[in-house]
Design a protein around this motif. Structure first.
Motif, PDB file in Angstrom:
ATOM      1  N   LYS A 253       0.854  -1.363  -0.060  1.00 16.81           N
ATOM      2  CA  LYS A 253       0.122   0.053   0.057  1.00 16.81           C
ATOM      3  C   LYS A 253       0.844   1.208   0.088  1.00 16.81           C
ATOM      4  CE  LYS A 253      -3.727   2.593   0.514  1.00 16.81           C
ATOM      5  NZ  LYS A 253      -4.505   2.986  -0.683  1.00 16.81           N
ATOM      6  N   GLU A 256       2.340   1.889  -3.250  1.00 11.67           N
ATOM      7  CA  GLU A 256       1.285   2.511  -4.262  1.00 11.67           C
ATOM      8  C   GLU A 256       1.232   3.901  -4.122  1.00 11.67           C
ATOM      9  OE1 GLU A 256      -3.369   1.810  -4.303  1.00 11.67           O
ATOM     10  OE2 GLU A 256      -2.488   0.290  -5.519  1.00 11.67           O
ATOM     11  N   THR A 257       1.111   4.132  -2.938  1.00 14.44           N
ATOM     12  CA  THR A 257       1.053   5.556  -2.332  1.00 14.44           C
ATOM     13  C   THR A 257       2.280   6.498  -2.980  1.00 14.44           C
ATOM     14  OG1 THR A 257      -0.032   5.120  -0.495  1.00 14.44           O
ATOM     15  CG2 THR A 257       0.803   7.617  -0.695  1.00 14.44           C
ATOM     16  N   ARG A 259       3.793   5.454  -5.644  1.00 19.39           N
ATOM     17  CA  ARG A 259       3.677   5.586  -7.101  1.00 19.39           C
ATOM     18  C   ARG A 259       2.492   6.561  -7.699  1.00 19.39           C
ATOM     19  NH1 ARG A 259       6.335   0.927  -8.740  1.00 19.39           N
ATOM     20  NH2 ARG A 259       6.278  -0.810  -7.627  1.00 19.39           N
ATOM     21  N   VAL A 260       1.590   6.800  -7.135  1.00 18.03           N
ATOM     22  CA  VAL A 260       0.522   7.433  -7.552  1.00 18.03           C
ATOM     23  C   VAL A 260       0.961   9.076  -7.394  1.00 18.03           C
ATOM     24  CG1 VAL A 260      -1.198   5.914  -7.096  1.00 18.03           C
ATOM     25  CG2 VAL A 260      -0.940   7.590  -5.288  1.00 18.03           C
ATOM     26  N   PHE A 283       3.596   1.236 -12.601  1.00 16.93           N
ATOM     27  CA  PHE A 283       2.454   0.493 -12.659  1.00 16.93           C
ATOM     28  C   PHE A 283       2.544  -0.500 -14.163  1.00 16.93           C
ATOM     29  CE2 PHE A 283       1.403   4.353 -10.755  1.00 16.93           C
ATOM     30  CZ  PHE A 283       0.405   3.851  -9.537  1.00 16.93           C
ATOM     31  N   ARG A 288      -4.165  -0.131 -14.330  1.00 13.46           N
ATOM     32  CA  ARG A 288      -3.773  -0.312 -12.942  1.00 13.46           C
ATOM     33  C   ARG A 288      -3.585   1.086 -12.179  1.00 13.46           C
ATOM     34  NH1 ARG A 288      -2.448  -5.149 -10.622  1.00 13.46           N
ATOM     35  NH2 ARG A 288      -2.379  -7.081 -12.086  1.00 13.46           N
ATOM     36  N   ARG A 291      -6.782   2.803 -11.667  1.00 14.45           N
ATOM     37  CA  ARG A 291      -7.761   2.409 -10.650  1.00 14.45           C
ATOM     38  C   ARG A 291      -6.892   2.974  -9.011  1.00 14.45           C
ATOM     39  NH1 ARG A 291      -8.011  -2.679 -13.393  1.00 14.45           N
ATOM     40  NH2 ARG A 291      -6.343  -3.335 -12.000  1.00 14.45           N
ATOM     41  N   ALA A 292      -5.578   2.901  -9.038  1.00 14.54           N
ATOM     42  CA  ALA A 292      -4.873   3.535  -7.949  1.00 14.54           C
ATOM     43  C   ALA A 292      -5.141   4.879  -7.901  1.00 14.54           C
ATOM     44  CB  ALA A 292      -3.441   3.244  -8.338  1.00 14.54           C
ATOM     45  N   ARG A 295      -8.560   5.245  -6.213  1.00 13.67           N
ATOM     46  CA  ARG A 295      -8.257   5.023  -4.668  1.00 13.67           C
ATOM     47  C   ARG A 295      -7.583   6.076  -3.937  1.00 13.67           C
ATOM     48  NH1 ARG A 295      -7.148  -0.313  -6.792  1.00 13.67           N
ATOM     49  NH2 ARG A 295      -5.307   0.151  -6.687  1.00 13.67           N
TER      50      ARG A 295
END
Length: 313
Positions: A253, A256-257, A259-260, A283, A288, A291-292, A295
């Motif tokens: 998680k 991902e944070t 990355r975005v 990604f 993908r 979607r990230a 979120r």
């Protein structure tokens, strides 16, 4: 020479004064000086900041300024009828009017932001929106320029704000030279988020901080838990347990944070295709990433790209 009228009041935030340094350093560039900064207040004389530091000011008068700039406070600043009247008067004769941090509340009270986009320190954004519904408040922005009404986020965002003003006046190369001399990154784009994923995660130990820094520098890689554990010099089991305890998130998680956040910055600051942004930030495909983004931000990358284009326009 362009004149800057910097408005302060009792209890102003002293860090906002670093904005003056941007103009000071600009004056040292070839062809300078370019700016003259006058410190202004309602009564003139010494005005004491919230930190107890006093600056000397001149009393409000009828002088004209190229740029009128009002500082902020640690909280929402109190106004006086004389201060609001001065802001209204000076806005009518200045090329641009700006606020730092919660100084946006003073411009708003003066009616200078009605019908415009504006930002402020994140802690006061919802209150600004509540008090002044005619303003289109964008709480997650470093600074906004809407038809020469400039507003910025809190604290060090005043550097980005003033670098952008200098860039408008003297060009990008001048702004870059100033940023380099001040030992800051070249100004963040106005649309960049006020928040940092690394600050939000708040790792408690150097080992977890090292793993997060490694991840941020290698977002294009797969970044498995084993790889992050190696970066932290911990076993997979020790790393997973410590990471969750310190950050409140799983390693996946948190990655991902990161990355975005990096992908959003790349979208806002460049003209890259979403395929390139997705690939450069690890990604596996744009879907993908989409979607990230939903979120994390509640909207797809296409919407953020459109907003960035609007800011640039």
């Amino acid at each position: 020479m362009k004149t800057v009228g910097f408005v302060v009041f009792p209890g102003f935030q002293i860090l906002d004064m670093v904005a003056v340094t941007v103009f000071e350093v600009a004056n040292e560039l070839p062809g300078g000086p370019f700016y003259k900064v006058d410190m202004l207040s309602e009564q003139g004389g010494g005005v004491t900041s919230s930190a107890g530091v006093t600056v000397q000011t001149e009393k409000f008068d009828e002088r004209r300024f190229d740029t009128a700039l009002v500082g902020g406070a640690m909280g929402i600043p109190s106004s006086t009828p004389q201060l609001i009247a001065f802001l209204q008067e000076v806005s009518a004769v200045s090329r641009r009017v700006a606020s730092i941090c919660t100084g946006a509340f003073l411009l708003a009270e003066a009616g200078l932001l009605d019908g415009r986009r504006a930002t402020t320190h994140w802690f006061g954004a919802l209150e600004l929106k509540r008090r002044y519904p005619k303003i289109r408040v964008e709480e997650d922005r470093i600074f906004i320029n809407d038809d020469n009404r400039w507003t910025s986020a809190g604290m060090t965002a005043c550097i980005d704000l003033c670098l952008a003003m200098v860039e408008e006046d003297l060009g990008m190369d001048a702004a870059r030279m100033i940023a380099k001399k001040m030992v800051v990154y070249h100004r963040r784009s106005g649309g960049q988020s006020q928040f940092s994923a690394l600050l939000e995660l708040e790792p408690k130990t150097d080992r977890i901080q090292k793993a997060l820094s490694y991840a941020k520098q290698n977002l294009k890689k797969e970044l498995s838990v084993d790889e992050l554990a190696d970066a932290a010099n911990l076993s997979r089991r020790q790393f997973t347990r410590a990471f969750k305890t310190e950050t409140g998130q799983s390693p996946a998680k948190a990655v991902e944070t990161l990355r975005v956040e990096a992908a959003r910055s790349m979208i806002e600051e460049g003209n890259h295709s979403l395929d390139v942004v997705a690939r450069e930030n690890g990604f596996s495909d744009p879907e993908r990433m989409r979607r990230a983004f939903i979120r994390a931000f509640g909207q797809p990358p296409q919407a953020i790209k459109r907003a960035a284009r609007l800011d640039a326009a």
